[in-house]
Design a protein around this motif. Structure first.
Motif, PDB file in Angstrom:
ATOM      1  N   ILE A 225       0.791  -1.278   0.122  1.00 38.41           N
ATOM      2  CA  ILE A 225      -0.132  -0.053  -0.048  1.00 38.41           C
ATOM      3  C   ILE A 225       0.713   1.220  -0.101  1.00 38.41           C
ATOM      4  CG2 ILE A 225      -1.721  -1.046   1.117  1.00 38.41           C
ATOM      5  CD1 ILE A 225      -1.270   0.369   3.812  1.00 38.41           C
ATOM      6  N   ASP A 226       0.460   2.236  -0.515  1.00 36.32           N
ATOM      7  CA  ASP A 226       1.098   3.647  -0.707  1.00 36.32           C
ATOM      8  C   ASP A 226       0.193   4.537   0.241  1.00 36.32           C
ATOM      9  OD1 ASP A 226       1.563   6.156  -1.288  1.00 36.32           O
ATOM     10  OD2 ASP A 226       2.150   5.786  -3.321  1.00 36.32           O
ATOM     11  N   GLU A 227       0.409   4.904   1.378  1.00 33.18           N
ATOM     12  CA  GLU A 227      -0.516   5.616   2.240  1.00 33.18           C
ATOM     13  C   GLU A 227      -0.666   7.107   2.005  1.00 33.18           C
ATOM     14  OE1 GLU A 227      -0.018   3.934   6.646  1.00 33.18           O
ATOM     15  OE2 GLU A 227       1.741   3.800   5.599  1.00 33.18           O
ATOM     16  N   VAL A 228       0.470   7.536   1.109  1.00 27.50           N
ATOM     17  CA  VAL A 228       0.342   8.912   0.462  1.00 27.50           C
ATOM     18  C   VAL A 228      -0.513   9.361  -0.507  1.00 27.50           C
ATOM     19  CG1 VAL A 228       1.706  10.594  -0.402  1.00 27.50           C
ATOM     20  CG2 VAL A 228       2.917   9.349   1.342  1.00 27.50           C
ATOM     21  N   ASN A 229      -0.551   8.207  -1.394  1.00 28.20           N
ATOM     22  CA  ASN A 229      -1.237   8.497  -2.728  1.00 28.20           C
ATOM     23  C   ASN A 229      -2.740   7.586  -2.697  1.00 28.20           C
ATOM     24  OD1 ASN A 229       0.384   9.921  -4.430  1.00 28.20           O
ATOM     25  ND2 ASN A 229       1.858   8.386  -4.429  1.00 28.20           N
ATOM     26  N   LYS A 230      -2.737   6.963  -1.416  1.00 22.06           N
ATOM     27  CA  LYS A 230      -3.970   6.238  -1.172  1.00 22.06           C
ATOM     28  C   LYS A 230      -4.127   5.069  -2.366  1.00 22.06           C
ATOM     29  CE  LYS A 230      -4.699   8.974   2.105  1.00 22.06           C
ATOM     30  NZ  LYS A 230      -4.303   8.712   3.595  1.00 22.06           N
ATOM     31  N   LEU A 231      -3.126   4.412  -2.465  1.00 26.91           N
ATOM     32  CA  LEU A 231      -3.275   3.318  -3.594  1.00 26.91           C
ATOM     33  C   LEU A 231      -2.803   1.706  -2.852  1.00 26.91           C
ATOM     34  CD1 LEU A 231      -1.356   4.963  -6.336  1.00 26.91           C
ATOM     35  CD2 LEU A 231      -3.996   4.768  -6.355  1.00 26.91           C
ATOM     36  N   LEU A 232      -3.294   0.694  -3.611  1.00 31.09           N
ATOM     37  CA  LEU A 232      -2.977  -0.859  -3.291  1.00 31.09           C
ATOM     38  C   LEU A 232      -2.377  -1.090  -4.499  1.00 31.09           C
ATOM     39  CD1 LEU A 232      -5.977  -0.315  -2.133  1.00 31.09           C
ATOM     40  CD2 LEU A 232      -5.729  -2.554  -1.137  1.00 31.09           C
ATOM     41  N   HIS A 233      -1.300  -1.949  -4.245  1.00 29.71           N
ATOM     42  CA  HIS A 233      -0.585  -2.923  -5.188  1.00 29.71           C
ATOM     43  C   HIS A 233      -0.842  -4.235  -4.908  1.00 29.71           C
ATOM     44  CE1 HIS A 233       3.105  -4.410  -7.527  1.00 29.71           C
ATOM     45  NE2 HIS A 233       2.143  -4.537  -8.236  1.00 29.71           N
ATOM     46  N   ILE A 234      -1.746  -4.751  -6.094  1.00 33.46           N
ATOM     47  CA  ILE A 234      -2.060  -6.493  -5.689  1.00 33.46           C
ATOM     48  C   ILE A 234      -1.803  -6.984  -6.973  1.00 33.46           C
ATOM     49  CG2 ILE A 234      -3.715  -8.341  -4.959  1.00 33.46           C
ATOM     50  CD1 ILE A 234      -5.221  -6.144  -3.543  1.00 33.46           C
ATOM     51  N   PHE A 235      -0.721  -8.003  -7.251  1.00 37.33           N
ATOM     52  CA  PHE A 235      -0.521  -8.624  -8.586  1.00 37.33           C
ATOM     53  C   PHE A 235      -0.086  -7.483  -9.485  1.00 37.33           C
ATOM     54  CE2 PHE A 235      -3.922 -11.399  -6.804  1.00 37.33           C
ATOM     55  CZ  PHE A 235      -3.221 -12.274  -6.229  1.00 37.33           C
TER      56      PHE A 235
END
Length: 253
Positions: free
Chosen positions: A90-100
């Motif tokens: 997760i990227d808490e700054v840009n509010k993003l998740l990376h899954i696969f």
């Protein structure tokens, strides 16, 4: 791997069609209307896997290309702040998740659940809390959860987390911990899977709590704005129609 001789040629005497997406390259696959070239298929990126090419319209292909462009933009700015290696970042700054191969925004996550041998062991998501657990913050902070705990030793053949999203091309994602065969529920290997699942659930809980808090803040802000316009209406500065219009806009924010 996407090429097919039946799609490559329209017949011995047929003429090759131009891709209806880019209007430049030769088409290699039929759509519901027109053909698509290899380059435009590649532009769909990971979202191509969710498409049935022959049953896809040109508009649907364009949507997939657009979705992949957004996915690439997110990948370019993504900076990992928390992760469970091999499963999720997760990227808490840009509010993003990376899954696969997918980069999803926090608010695209609807809910998630841990599945064990067809049984839902733990659930979470927007407007709900993880069953049997309490979030104290940080990875691995789900306390009192029954994740992976069974009084009777059994064989585990399925152990995965299902994530439901708002993304039309990846409505469901599965994080598999047990990828092949079976394990005993009291084995060291299964305990390792339980720990990984616990950590992934903790990150997903952080994500959904962040979205809930953001929505709550927006609701409070919207209510304050409505009160301001109500005062303007009461003072005769704006009309009833103007107040109603602004109120509707704020409530639908």
């Amino acid at each position: 791997s996407y090429l097919d001789k039946g799609d490559m040629y329209m017949g011995l005497f047929g003429k090759k069609e131009i891709c209806c997406i880019c209007n430049q390259n030769k088409g290699v696959k039929h759509l519901t209307n027109g053909m698509i070239c290899k380059t435009c298929m590649e532009k769909c990126g990971p979202f191509l896997a969710s498409l049935n090419i022959k049953n896809s319209s040109p508009d649907k292909i364009c949507e997939a290309i657009s979705a992949n462009a957004i996915n690439q933009e997110r990948a370019a700015i993504f900076k990992t702040t928390k992760s469970v290696p091999n499963y999720i970042e997760i990227d808490e700054v840009n509010k993003l998740l990376h899954i696969f191969q997918y980069f999803l925004s926090y608010d695209e996550i609807v809910d998630y659940e841990l599945l064990q041998n067809g049984e839902s062991i733990s659930k979470g998501g927007l407007e709900s809390a993880i069953i049997g657990g309490a979030l104290l913050g940080g990875v691995g902070a789900i306390v009192g959860s029954n994740v992976g705990k069974k009084k009777i030793t059994q064989e585990i053949s399925e152990y995965r987390i299902k994530i439901t999203t708002k993304n039309p091309f990846v409505t469901s994602l599965y994080i598999h911990f047990l990828t092949a065969g079976k394990v005993k529920s009291n084995s060291f290997l299964f305990k390792t899977y339980c720990n990984d699942a616990n950590n992934v659930l903790s990150l997903l809980s952080l994500v959904t709590h962040e979205v809930e808090n953001s929505k709550f803040s927006n609701s409070i802000s919207g209510a304050d704005e409505i009160l301001k316009y109500k005062k303007l209406f009461d003072a005769g500065i704006i009309t009833q129609e103007e107040f109603n219009t602004k109120k509707t806009q704020l409530l639908n924010f």
